[in-house]
Design a protein around this motif. Structure first.
Motif, PDB file in Angstrom:
ATOM      1  N   THR A   1       0.753   7.412  -1.540  1.00  0.00           N
ATOM      2  CA  THR A   1       1.186   6.163  -1.812  1.00  0.00           C
ATOM      3  C   THR A   1       1.464   5.579  -0.438  1.00  0.00           C
ATOM      4  OG1 THR A   1       2.299   6.837  -3.962  1.00  0.00           O
ATOM      5  CG2 THR A   1       2.914   4.770  -3.003  1.00  0.00           C
ATOM      6  N   LEU A   2       2.049   5.844   0.366  1.00  0.00           N
ATOM      7  CA  LEU A   2       2.259   5.195   1.709  1.00  0.00           C
ATOM      8  C   LEU A   2       0.652   4.773   2.250  1.00  0.00           C
ATOM      9  CD1 LEU A   2       5.075   7.125   3.412  1.00  0.00           C
ATOM     10  CD2 LEU A   2       5.225   5.128   2.221  1.00  0.00           C
ATOM     11  N   LYS A   3       0.098   5.771   2.356  1.00  0.00           N
ATOM     12  CA  LYS A   3      -1.602   5.448   2.876  1.00  0.00           C
ATOM     13  C   LYS A   3      -2.074   4.370   2.170  1.00  0.00           C
ATOM     14  CE  LYS A   3      -2.242  10.312   4.759  1.00  0.00           C
ATOM     15  NZ  LYS A   3      -3.152  11.195   4.806  1.00  0.00           N
ATOM     16  N   GLU A   4      -2.027   4.355   0.713  1.00  0.00           N
ATOM     17  CA  GLU A   4      -2.451   3.448   0.002  1.00  0.00           C
ATOM     18  C   GLU A   4      -2.184   1.969   0.548  1.00  0.00           C
ATOM     19  OE1 GLU A   4      -1.985   4.343  -4.106  1.00  0.00           O
ATOM     20  OE2 GLU A   4      -3.270   5.843  -3.978  1.00  0.00           O
ATOM     21  N   ARG A   5      -0.667   1.928   0.718  1.00  0.00           N
ATOM     22  CA  ARG A   5      -0.196   0.700   1.101  1.00  0.00           C
ATOM     23  C   ARG A   5      -0.829   0.115   2.593  1.00  0.00           C
ATOM     24  NH1 ARG A   5       5.914  -1.245   0.106  1.00  0.00           N
ATOM     25  NH2 ARG A   5       5.750  -3.213   1.022  1.00  0.00           N
ATOM     26  N   LEU A   6      -0.645   1.110   3.451  1.00  0.00           N
ATOM     27  CA  LEU A   6      -1.298   0.923   4.822  1.00  0.00           C
ATOM     28  C   LEU A   6      -2.571   0.371   4.841  1.00  0.00           C
ATOM     29  CD1 LEU A   6       0.101   3.906   6.784  1.00  0.00           C
ATOM     30  CD2 LEU A   6       0.930   1.545   6.884  1.00  0.00           C
ATOM     31  N   VAL A   7      -3.586   1.092   3.827  1.00  0.00           N
ATOM     32  CA  VAL A   7      -4.969   0.569   3.640  1.00  0.00           C
ATOM     33  C   VAL A   7      -5.065  -0.698   3.293  1.00  0.00           C
ATOM     34  CG1 VAL A   7      -7.158   1.108   2.342  1.00  0.00           C
ATOM     35  CG2 VAL A   7      -5.937   3.002   3.614  1.00  0.00           C
ATOM     36  N   ALA A   8      -3.979  -1.243   2.478  1.00  0.00           N
ATOM     37  CA  ALA A   8      -4.225  -2.568   2.045  1.00  0.00           C
ATOM     38  C   ALA A   8      -3.558  -3.475   2.738  1.00  0.00           C
ATOM     39  CB  ALA A   8      -3.259  -2.332   0.498  1.00  0.00           C
ATOM     40  N   GLN A   9      -2.807  -3.024   3.483  1.00  0.00           N
ATOM     41  CA  GLN A   9      -1.998  -4.040   4.544  1.00  0.00           C
ATOM     42  C   GLN A   9      -2.476  -4.027   6.020  1.00  0.00           C
ATOM     43  OE1 GLN A   9       2.096  -3.572   4.423  1.00  0.00           O
ATOM     44  NE2 GLN A   9       2.519  -4.030   2.388  1.00  0.00           N
ATOM     45  N   TRP A  10      -3.619  -3.409   6.083  1.00  0.00           N
ATOM     46  CA  TRP A  10      -4.265  -3.084   7.339  1.00  0.00           C
ATOM     47  C   TRP A  10      -4.495  -4.631   8.125  1.00  0.00           C
ATOM     48  CZ3 TRP A  10      -3.922   1.338   9.870  1.00  0.00           C
ATOM     49  CH2 TRP A  10      -4.580   1.359  11.148  1.00  0.00           C
ATOM     50  N   PRO A  11      -4.210  -4.650   9.537  1.00  0.00           N
ATOM     51  CA  PRO A  11      -4.431  -6.084  10.051  1.00  0.00           C
ATOM     52  C   PRO A  11      -5.792  -6.385  10.070  1.00  0.00           C
ATOM     53  CG  PRO A  11      -3.016  -4.736  11.461  1.00  0.00           C
ATOM     54  CD  PRO A  11      -3.510  -3.789  10.248  1.00  0.00           C
ATOM     55  N   GLN A  12      -6.237  -7.489   9.370  1.00  0.00           N
ATOM     56  CA  GLN A  12      -7.627  -8.061   9.303  1.00  0.00           C
ATOM     57  C   GLN A  12      -8.242  -8.058  10.655  1.00  0.00           C
ATOM     58  OE1 GLN A  12      -9.331  -8.035   6.322  1.00  0.00           O
ATOM     59  NE2 GLN A  12      -7.278  -7.241   6.012  1.00  0.00           N
ATOM     60  N   GLY A  13      -7.438  -8.579  11.788  1.00  0.00           N
ATOM     61  CA  GLY A  13      -8.178  -8.838  13.012  1.00  0.00           C
ATOM     62  C   GLY A  13      -8.814  -7.521  13.723  1.00  0.00           C
ATOM     63  N   TYR A  14      -8.727  -6.357  13.110  1.00  0.00           N
ATOM     64  CA  TYR A  14      -8.842  -5.140  13.651  1.00  0.00           C
ATOM     65  C   TYR A  14     -10.328  -4.422  13.053  1.00  0.00           C
ATOM     66  CZ  TYR A  14      -4.211  -4.919  15.687  1.00  0.00           C
ATOM     67  OH  TYR A  14      -3.272  -5.305  16.533  1.00  0.00           O
ATOM     68  N   GLY A  15     -11.105  -5.330  13.111  1.00  0.00           N
ATOM     69  CA  GLY A  15     -12.677  -4.795  12.412  1.00  0.00           C
ATOM     70  C   GLY A  15     -13.229  -4.505  13.672  1.00  0.00           C
ATOM     71  N   SER A  16     -14.675  -4.083  13.057  1.00  0.00           N
ATOM     72  CA  SER A  16     -15.635  -3.221  14.112  1.00  0.00           C
ATOM     73  C   SER A  16     -16.003  -4.253  15.239  1.00  0.00           C
ATOM     74  CB  SER A  16     -16.461  -2.738  13.487  1.00  0.00           C
ATOM     75  OG  SER A  16     -17.390  -3.787  12.787  1.00  0.00           O
TER      76      SER A  16
ATOM     77  N   ILE B   1     -11.525   0.127  10.537  1.00  0.00           N
ATOM     78  CA  ILE B   1     -10.478  -0.238   9.497  1.00  0.00           C
ATOM     79  C   ILE B   1     -10.820   1.016   8.669  1.00  0.00           C
ATOM     80  CG2 ILE B   1     -10.263  -1.747   7.677  1.00  0.00           C
ATOM     81  CD1 ILE B   1     -11.261  -4.000   9.114  1.00  0.00           C
ATOM     82  N   PRO B   2      -9.582   1.445   7.934  1.00  0.00           N
ATOM     83  CA  PRO B   2      -9.779   2.676   7.263  1.00  0.00           C
ATOM     84  C   PRO B   2     -10.009   2.085   5.876  1.00  0.00           C
ATOM     85  CG  PRO B   2      -7.548   1.920   7.524  1.00  0.00           C
ATOM     86  CD  PRO B   2      -8.140   1.094   8.378  1.00  0.00           C
ATOM     87  N   LYS B   3     -11.109   2.801   5.107  1.00  0.00           N
ATOM     88  CA  LYS B   3     -11.507   2.303   3.810  1.00  0.00           C
ATOM     89  C   LYS B   3     -10.835   3.050   2.680  1.00  0.00           C
ATOM     90  CE  LYS B   3     -16.113   1.157   5.680  1.00  0.00           C
ATOM     91  NZ  LYS B   3     -15.650   0.872   7.101  1.00  0.00           N
ATOM     92  N   SER B   4     -10.377   4.092   3.114  1.00  0.00           N
ATOM     93  CA  SER B   4      -9.844   4.816   1.821  1.00  0.00           C
ATOM     94  C   SER B   4      -8.359   5.686   2.444  1.00  0.00           C
ATOM     95  CB  SER B   4     -10.772   5.885   1.329  1.00  0.00           C
ATOM     96  OG  SER B   4     -11.034   7.017   2.110  1.00  0.00           O
TER      97      SER B   4
END
Length: 136
Positions: A32-47, A66-69
């Motif tokens: 559940t923590l990981k799901e929240r982290l993936v959903a809230q991952w900073p958008q400026g940290y892309g490839s 960016i983590p996808k899962s």
């Protein structure tokens, strides 16, 4: 009915930024923590983001991902990688030990593609079909 303990957590990513800073119940699972982290991952940290990191004479180019899962994320606390199926209480996260304190967990992102490349390197090593025993 017993009262559920809660703990204030923050998650530190590769560049030292903290994300998802809030209180979590002791019954919250690591998944559940990981799901929240993936959903809230900073958008400026892309490839597209690249950062030069220098350590003395060593220079590394950091290509962030960016983590996808949930499977792309590992949570580390006190030097241990936490298991998805366990709750915070089962993972022995100290509740109430730091009144007013914040517990920091570290986040490592390892995308599936990178894991497959790592696994592939092991497959490239020839597996000899001959016996290498020596009889003295």
């Amino acid at each position: 009915m017993g009262e559920v303990d809660s703990i204030e957590l923050k998650f530190r990513i590769f560049d030292g930024t903290d994300i998802a800073h809030t209180n979590y119940a002791s019954t919250t699972t690591v998944a559940t923590l990981k799901e929240r982290l993936v959903a809230q991952w900073p958008q400026g940290y892309g490839s597209h983001t690249k950062k030069e990191i220098s350590y003395g004479s060593l220079s590394l180019e950091d290509k962030t991902v960016i983590p996808k899962s949930v499977n792309d994320v590992k949570l580390i606390y006190a030097g241990k990688v936490l298991e998805n199926t366990k709750t915070l209480a089962e993972s022995r996260i100290p509740f109430g030990d730091l009144p007013g304190g914040v517990t920091t967990m570290h986040v490592v992102v390892q995308p599936s593609l990178a894991r497959k490349k790592t696994d592939k390197n092991h497959d490239d090593i020839p597996n000899p079909k001959v016996c290498s025993c020596t009889i003295l």
